[in-house]
Design a protein around this motif. Structure first.
Motif, PDB file in Angstrom:
ATOM      1  N   VAL A   1      55.698  73.072  44.382  1.00 48.44           N
ATOM      2  CA  VAL A   1      55.637  73.071  42.920  1.00 48.44           C
ATOM      3  C   VAL A   1      56.296  71.791  42.431  1.00 48.44           C
ATOM      4  CG1 VAL A   1      56.237  74.286  40.796  1.00 48.44           C
ATOM      5  CG2 VAL A   1      55.804  75.600  42.898  1.00 48.44           C
TER       6      VAL A   1
ATOM      7  N   TYR B   1      57.741  69.514  39.376  1.00 41.57           N
ATOM      8  CA  TYR B   1      58.293  69.533  38.026  1.00 41.57           C
ATOM      9  C   TYR B   1      58.334  68.093  37.517  1.00 41.57           C
ATOM     10  CZ  TYR B   1      60.197  74.157  39.339  1.00 41.57           C
ATOM     11  OH  TYR B   1      60.353  75.458  39.765  1.00 41.57           O
TER      12      TYR B   1
ATOM     13  N   ASP C   1      59.001  68.790  32.173  1.00 41.66           N
ATOM     14  CA  ASP C   1      59.264  70.172  32.583  1.00 41.66           C
ATOM     15  C   ASP C   1      60.766  70.414  32.684  1.00 41.66           C
ATOM     16  OD1 ASP C   1      56.496  70.601  32.877  1.00 41.66           O
ATOM     17  OD2 ASP C   1      56.537  69.919  34.968  1.00 41.66           O
TER      18      ASP C   1
ATOM     19  N   ASP D   1      51.353  71.905  39.677  1.00 40.89           N
ATOM     20  CA  ASP D   1      52.283  71.455  38.642  1.00 40.89           C
ATOM     21  C   ASP D   1      52.972  72.663  38.029  1.00 40.89           C
ATOM     22  OD1 ASP D   1      51.935  68.793  38.892  1.00 40.89           O
ATOM     23  OD2 ASP D   1      50.884  68.474  36.999  1.00 40.89           O
ATOM     24  N   PHE D   2      54.261  72.529  37.753  1.00 39.13           N
ATOM     25  CA  PHE D   2      54.991  73.624  37.124  1.00 39.13           C
ATOM     26  C   PHE D   2      54.321  74.052  35.818  1.00 39.13           C
ATOM     27  CE2 PHE D   2      58.223  75.141  34.107  1.00 39.13           C
ATOM     28  CZ  PHE D   2      58.641  76.275  34.781  1.00 39.13           C
TER      29      PHE D   2
ATOM     30  N   VAL E   1      51.875  76.822  36.272  1.00 39.84           N
ATOM     31  CA  VAL E   1      52.295  78.065  36.922  1.00 39.84           C
ATOM     32  C   VAL E   1      51.904  79.282  36.097  1.00 39.84           C
ATOM     33  CG1 VAL E   1      54.348  79.449  37.494  1.00 39.84           C
ATOM     34  CG2 VAL E   1      54.142  77.113  38.354  1.00 39.84           C
TER      35      VAL E   1
ATOM     36  N   ILE F   1      60.699  80.252  41.141  1.00 42.57           N
ATOM     37  CA  ILE F   1      60.025  79.233  40.353  1.00 42.57           C
ATOM     38  C   ILE F   1      60.514  79.212  38.910  1.00 42.57           C
ATOM     39  CG2 ILE F   1      57.797  78.512  39.409  1.00 42.57           C
ATOM     40  CD1 ILE F   1      56.541  79.260  42.063  1.00 42.57           C
ATOM     41  N   GLU F   2      60.353  80.304  38.186  1.00 45.71           N
ATOM     42  CA  GLU F   2      60.702  80.256  36.769  1.00 45.71           C
ATOM     43  C   GLU F   2      62.077  80.828  36.472  1.00 45.71           C
ATOM     44  OE1 GLU F   2      57.287  80.407  33.603  1.00 45.71           O
ATOM     45  OE2 GLU F   2      57.188  82.147  34.903  1.00 45.71           O
TER      46      GLU F   2
ATOM     47  N   SER G   1      67.699  77.485  39.990  1.00 42.31           N
ATOM     48  CA  SER G   1      66.787  76.374  39.723  1.00 42.31           C
ATOM     49  C   SER G   1      66.761  75.341  40.833  1.00 42.31           C
ATOM     50  CB  SER G   1      67.222  75.691  38.424  1.00 42.31           C
ATOM     51  OG  SER G   1      68.535  75.184  38.571  1.00 42.31           O
TER      52      SER G   1
END
Length: 227
Positions: free
Chosen positions: A74, A76, A80, A179-180, A183, A201-202, A206
């Motif tokens: 992923v 960022y 982001d 790409d974030f 998502v 991920i979210e 982090s």
């Protein structure tokens, strides 16, 4: 261990500060231990703290999280990271311990430890008496103890070795990247759903760490680093 190289310079590798792999044993205040690996390729670098994931920081400000078992990643972008309100100190991540700490500490003795000449520093960091053994030639700590009498965090260098650009590139080849920003539109993807559910991920840790080595949670975070 590095100490085994004492007195035998032939065992000491020729190192370039921008192209190397280092491994630290990290111990926290609860006595828990884990290994942290840092790999530099010019101004790009990779940090790995467990087998499930590793993260790459690029010289142009992107952050990529890799999941080697699933061969997924992923990415960022700068925007982001701003949107997530994620703070990071790139200089500290690249050097493990921010070189700025030395300006707030007092120099102590110079020691030859294994292959490295180290400069000692002592002083308060985040209000705690701390000690630092710094290897200037590669811009990394040999050891850093936050809270010298009752350590909150201790980094101890275990391995240092050269690492080529080709070997670095090989680590991130053949990953399926997303790409974030995309998502949210991809929750039907079993990998994305699993990663969100596990807090990778979210919602969870982090992957960003402050100067004390504590995980900085993404907003709304409730996960941890144990997955």
């Amino acid at each position: 261990m590095l100490e085994s190289n004492k007195g035998t310079s032939v065992d000491c590798p020729t190192l370039i500060a921008e192209h190397l792999k280092v491994q630290y044993q990290v111990t926290n205040g609860k006595g828990q231990q884990w290994e942290m690996t840092l790999i530099r390729n010019g101004q790009d670098f990779i940090i790995q703290r467990d087998a499930a994931t590793f993260e790459q920081w690029t010289s142009h400000g992107e952050y990529v999280r890799y999941f080697p078992v699933e061969k997924r990643s992923v990415t960022y972008r700068k925007g982001d990271l701003r949107a997530l309100n994620v703070q990071h100190d790139r200089d500290q991540l690249y050097h493990v311990v921010s070189p700025k700490l030395q300006t707030h500490m007092v120099k102590t003795q110079v020691q030859q430890l294994g292959c490295f000449e180290t400069q000692g520093f002592a002083g308060k960091v985040n209000g705690l008496e701390s000690q630092l053994l710094w290897i200037d030639t590669i811009g990394l700590p040999y050891q850093f103890t936050l809270g010298a009498t009752q350590p909150n965090l201790d980094y101890k260098l275990v391995i240092v070795e050269p690492f080529s650009g080709d070997a670095y590139s090989a680590l991130t080849q053949d990953f399926q990247d997303i790409d974030f920003a995309d998502v949210g539109d991809s929750e039907s993807d079993p990998f994305i759903a699993k990663m969100i559910n596990q807090g990778f991920i979210e919602h969870g840790s982090s992957g960003f760490y402050n100067s004390e080595g504590q995980a900085i949670e993404a907003q709304g975070g409730h996960g941890n680093h144990s997955h």
